[in-house]
Each structure stands twice: as C-alpha cells, then as structure tokens.
Design a protein around this motif. Structure first.
Motif, PDB file in Angstrom:
ATOM      1  N   VAL A  50       0.822  -1.165  -0.086  1.00  0.00           N
ATOM      2  CA  VAL A  50       0.106  -0.027   0.196  1.00  0.00           C
ATOM      3  C   VAL A  50       0.852   1.202   0.109  1.00  0.00           C
ATOM      4  N   PHE A  51       0.232   2.263  -0.589  1.00  0.00           N
ATOM      5  CA  PHE A  51       1.037   3.561  -0.488  1.00  0.00           C
ATOM      6  C   PHE A  51      -0.003   4.621   0.004  1.00  0.00           C
ATOM      7  N   PRO A  52       0.239   5.497   1.112  1.00  0.00           N
ATOM      8  CA  PRO A  52       1.631   5.730   1.427  1.00  0.00           C
ATOM      9  C   PRO A  52       1.957   4.622   2.296  1.00  0.00           C
ATOM     10  N   LEU A 110      -2.859  -8.160  -2.523  1.00  0.00           N
ATOM     11  CA  LEU A 110      -3.457  -6.732  -2.777  1.00  0.00           C
ATOM     12  C   LEU A 110      -2.238  -5.821  -3.125  1.00  0.00           C
ATOM     13  N   GLU A 111      -1.741  -5.739  -4.253  1.00  0.00           N
ATOM     14  CA  GLU A 111      -0.461  -5.041  -4.555  1.00  0.00           C
ATOM     15  C   GLU A 111      -0.441  -3.625  -5.011  1.00  0.00           C
ATOM     16  N   ASN A 112      -1.678  -3.120  -5.233  1.00  0.00           N
ATOM     17  CA  ASN A 112      -1.508  -1.822  -5.818  1.00  0.00           C
ATOM     18  C   ASN A 112      -2.646  -1.048  -5.034  1.00  0.00           C
ATOM     19  N   VAL A 113      -2.679  -0.997  -3.754  1.00  0.00           N
ATOM     20  CA  VAL A 113      -3.506  -0.261  -2.948  1.00  0.00           C
ATOM     21  C   VAL A 113      -3.062   1.135  -2.925  1.00  0.00           C
ATOM     22  N   ILE A 114      -3.984   2.191  -2.982  1.00  0.00           N
ATOM     23  CA  ILE A 114      -3.569   3.502  -2.845  1.00  0.00           C
ATOM     24  C   ILE A 114      -4.349   4.067  -1.897  1.00  0.00           C
ATOM     25  N   LEU A 115      -4.057   4.718  -0.739  1.00  0.00           N
ATOM     26  CA  LEU A 115      -4.873   5.589   0.170  1.00  0.00           C
ATOM     27  C   LEU A 115      -4.937   6.929  -0.422  1.00  0.00           C
ATOM     28  N   PHE A 116      -6.159   7.653  -0.620  1.00  0.00           N
ATOM     29  CA  PHE A 116      -6.143   8.962  -0.842  1.00  0.00           C
ATOM     30  C   PHE A 116      -6.529   9.870   0.213  1.00  0.00           C
ATOM     31  N   LYS A 117      -5.848  10.987   0.142  1.00  0.00           N
ATOM     32  CA  LYS A 117      -5.982  12.057   1.101  1.00  0.00           C
ATOM     33  C   LYS A 117      -7.570  12.461   1.122  1.00  0.00           C
ATOM     34  N   SER A 306      -2.892   2.791 -13.584  1.00  0.00           N
ATOM     35  CA  SER A 306      -3.245   1.301 -14.304  1.00  0.00           C
ATOM     36  C   SER A 306      -4.335   0.654 -13.294  1.00  0.00           C
ATOM     37  N   ASP A 307      -4.522   1.114 -12.341  1.00  0.00           N
ATOM     38  CA  ASP A 307      -5.341   0.435 -11.252  1.00  0.00           C
ATOM     39  C   ASP A 307      -6.552   1.218 -10.706  1.00  0.00           C
ATOM     40  N   TYR A 308      -6.698   2.343 -10.924  1.00  0.00           N
ATOM     41  CA  TYR A 308      -7.630   3.327 -10.492  1.00  0.00           C
ATOM     42  C   TYR A 308      -8.059   4.186 -11.513  1.00  0.00           C
ATOM     43  N   ILE A 309      -9.478   4.536 -11.606  1.00  0.00           N
ATOM     44  CA  ILE A 309     -10.189   5.420 -12.533  1.00  0.00           C
ATOM     45  C   ILE A 309     -10.778   6.762 -11.676  1.00  0.00           C
ATOM     46  N   ILE A 310     -10.782   7.723 -12.313  1.00  0.00           N
ATOM     47  CA  ILE A 310     -11.735   8.812 -11.594  1.00  0.00           C
ATOM     48  C   ILE A 310     -12.457   9.329 -12.756  1.00  0.00           C
ATOM     49  N   PHE A 311     -13.909   9.581 -12.325  1.00  0.00           N
ATOM     50  CA  PHE A 311     -14.828  10.049 -13.109  1.00  0.00           C
ATOM     51  C   PHE A 311     -15.857  11.068 -12.359  1.00  0.00           C
ATOM     52  N   SER A 312     -16.622  11.754 -13.425  1.00  0.00           N
ATOM     53  CA  SER A 312     -17.782  12.723 -12.799  1.00  0.00           C
ATOM     54  C   SER A 312     -19.083  12.224 -13.411  1.00  0.00           C
ATOM     55  N   ARG A 313     -19.974  12.448 -12.384  1.00  0.00           N
ATOM     56  CA  ARG A 313     -21.477  12.219 -12.764  1.00  0.00           C
ATOM     57  C   ARG A 313     -22.278  13.131 -11.816  1.00  0.00           C
TER      58      ARG A 313
END
Length: 383
Positions: A50-52, A110-117, A306-313
């Motif tokens: 995981v990052f960070p 789970l090799e590509n986990v990102i925690l978002f602020k 390559s593991d997360y997307i961001i979208f608006s609705r």
C-alpha cells in the motif's frame, strides 16, 4: 511410586504424545482445523502493498500489522481458506476495505492499493480557457481531409517538402491508427487494411465488407492484440478468425487505455466497463467487467494509473479501483472545495462543485476541475 501408577502415567504420556505430536507437525507445515467446516485444511495468506507507507493493515478485525517505511508491504500467513476482510487505515486518508477470498496453499495479493487523502488542496487558475487546451489531444503526425490521409502541420513534419505535405498518402479512408511503423486504416470500401507509413505495401486485413455510413464518425483503436472500431456510439471488435468486425457494445461514449496498455475503460452515460486486453488474475478470468452502473449521468472518465480511475457524474467526482474481487472500493471527493494558501474567488474561499468537467493530467498527476466560472487545479493526487 507403585508399578500401577507408573504404568498409568506412562500410558497417559504416550497417548498425549501420539495425539499432540501429529497436530504439532501438521500445524508446523501449515495445516489447521477448520471448526466451521469440521475438517483439517491447509492455510493460505494475504500479501498487501500500500501507498503511502506506515499504514495499518487489519485482517478480520483482529490481526493487526503496520507497513514499513521501506517496503510498504505486509504478509499475513496461516489464514483458513475462506473469505477474509482486509482493512487498511491511515490518519488523514480514506479507509480501504476489501473482502478477499483466500485459497489453500495460495497467497491472495493486494499489490496496488493507494490510500487517498481526505483533504486534497486546490488552487484556482485565472484563465478558465486553459481547460480546453488541457483536454486537447496531442497533435498527430497525420490528418484526414476529405477522406484522404495527409501529413499534419506539426513541428515534427516541418522538414517535409510542400509536395510531400500536399500529396495524399492514402485515399478514400474513413479512419486510421498508427501501429509501430505501419498505418492501419478502414477504407471507404469497408475493408480494413494496413501499409507502411509512406502508404506503400498495402495489405488487406479483413475479408468481409463493413457497410460504411457516411453520416457516422469512425475511429480505429489498435490495442495490444485487439483491434476496435468505434462507429458513432457503437463499438466493434475485429475477429481475427473470421477477419471481420463483430458488435462489441452498442452504446459507448469514449474509450481510454490504461498506462500499462493492458486494459481499457469504455463508458456511456450510465455505465463504466473495464476490458482486460491481456489475461490478469485480478479480473478472475473475465475480460469484460461492468465496473460502475449509475442512475446519474456520467460526464467523463480518466485513468489515474493502471489500477484506479476517476470519473464525474452529476455534481460528484469519484475515484474507483478496478479490482472487482469481493467489493469495489470507491470514494467521493468532497463537494465543497477549500482553496489552499488562503486564495479566494468572488464567492469566497470555498467552491461548491456543480456539474463539473474534469481532466486528469498524467504528466503532473493533478486533477483539473471546471465548475461554473472556476477552473481548479489540485495538488498531486498520486505519488
């Protein structure tokens, strides 16, 4: 001590030895008693990166570990083969929780986990017209004019002569794609063809005519080993066995390819799909996955990595992982943006997000939001 008592003690010790020793041996090589299933089974494990760093990893609400400063990884062993809950936490960040299936003698990763602020800082930019420049695609080497392919007017082509620029490389085409040192194109005759970048050594790739609708727009995508054609809102996939285009999906607004080139996301007003161009264990053997289904209109979608997307609705901006194992983690960014460095607009130091247009810039990893009369730029969202 009498002989009788000595025999009883020896017998008891022998029984205990014969009973406990096999269990200790089995335990030491990874076997456990599954009380729920009432059987002896081998165990598995969970590997989390995981990052960070310095994040807390909690398995089944009881096994607690912390990622290291250097590796950012945790390995939990001796887990029974069943569903386990992995919770990852860090102060100031959104929690990540995944229901992960562990199998015997295997490690679920789970090799590509990102925690978002939870608080992403934004600045307001003076000129909102910059947004259209940000979204503009990189100019290409070629351009289609009146169904003919010409060199485009970009600096890369400045060394070409006027004659070279004025001469059509290919005629009667409706779409093209650059693939390594060749050009793949769909002709107005309905056949898919390829040639070198000079328009020479033509090869016909399809055997079945695709009826061209002059009122529709066409766009070719050569992705990994797959060839897609967008005809209006319809997406077609080239079948290499029959050498013809087959219907892939009826309603597609746009296609975007991941940075690793192994996946693409395609979406319409109410659905977001991920298509795996190459086999991947995370997709559990599925090529096409419905990632998001919304009752609100989806405006745009971008890959963060390559593991997360961001979208608006509607009035929302959402970050979502694409790992569909167990459950899909997604977070909604705050609908009120607080500007950094004490900046303010005419309406104050915070801005409410209303029907945002978004753009994620891979070069600086910043999110740009156009909402109302304001263009906002975030700090780096990704490391």
């Amino acid at each position: 001590m009498s002989l009788k008592i000595s025999i009883i003690i020896l017998s008891t010790c022998t029984v205990l030895f014969l009973t406990i020793t096999p269990y200790i041996l089995l335990y030491s090589i990874g076997y456990r008693i599954d009380l729920t299933e009432k059987k002896i089974t081998t165990t598995g494990g969970v590997y989390v990166k995981v990052f960070p760093e310095d994040a807390e990893v909690i398995v089944d609400s009881k096994i607690k570990n912390k990622t290291g400063i250097l590796s950012g990884a945790v390995f939990v062993q001796d887990l029974l083969p069943k569903q386990h809950t992995v919770l990852i936490k860090k102060d100031g960040y959104y929690d990540y929780q995944k229901n992960l299936s562990v199998k015997e003698k295997e490690v679920a990763k789970l090799e590509n986990v990102i925690l978002f602020k939870k608080e992403i800082k934004f600045d307001v930019l003076d000129d909102k017209s910059q947004f259209s420049l940000l979204k503009r695609n990189t100019p290409e080497k070629f351009i289609i004019k009146n169904n003919n392919l010409y060199y485009s007017d970009i600096p890369e082509n400045s060394q070409l002569t006027k004659e070279q620029k004025s001469k059509a490389l290919l005629k009667n085409i409706v779409a093209y794609e650059i693939l390594n040192n060749s050009i793949m194109w769909l002709g107005a005759d309905g056949f898919l063809k390829s040639s070198n970048t000079n328009g020479e050594n033509t090869e016909q790739l399809s055997q079945t005519i695709l009826k061209i609708n002059p009122k529709q727009s066409y766009q070719l995508y050569a992705l990994s080993q797959s060839i897609f054609l967008k005809e209006g809102d319809k997406l077609l996939l080239f079948d290499k066995e029959t050498k013809s285009f087959k219907n892939f999906y009826d309603s597609v607004k746009e296609i975007k390819v991941s940075q690793d080139g192994q996946k693409m996301v395609y979406f319409n007003d109410y659905e977001i799909f991920v298509y795996y161009l190459e086999k991947n264990s995370v997709s559990e053997g599925q090529n096409k996955i419905l990632l998001q289904k919304s009752d609100k209109k989806i405006s745009d979608c971008y890959w963060l990595n390559s593991d997360y997307i961001i979208f608006s609705r509607a009035d929302e901006i959402i970050i979502s992982e694409i790992d569909t194992r167990g459950n899909i983690n997604s977070i909604n960014l705050p609908q009120t943006i607080f500007l950094s460095n004490g900046l303010s607009t005419e309406t104050g130091k915070n801005i409410d997000i209303k029907k945002p247009n978004i753009f994620f810039d891979q070069s600086n990893r910043k999110l740009y939001i156009l909402t109302g009369e304001n263009l906002l730029a975030s700090d780096r969202i990704l490391p």
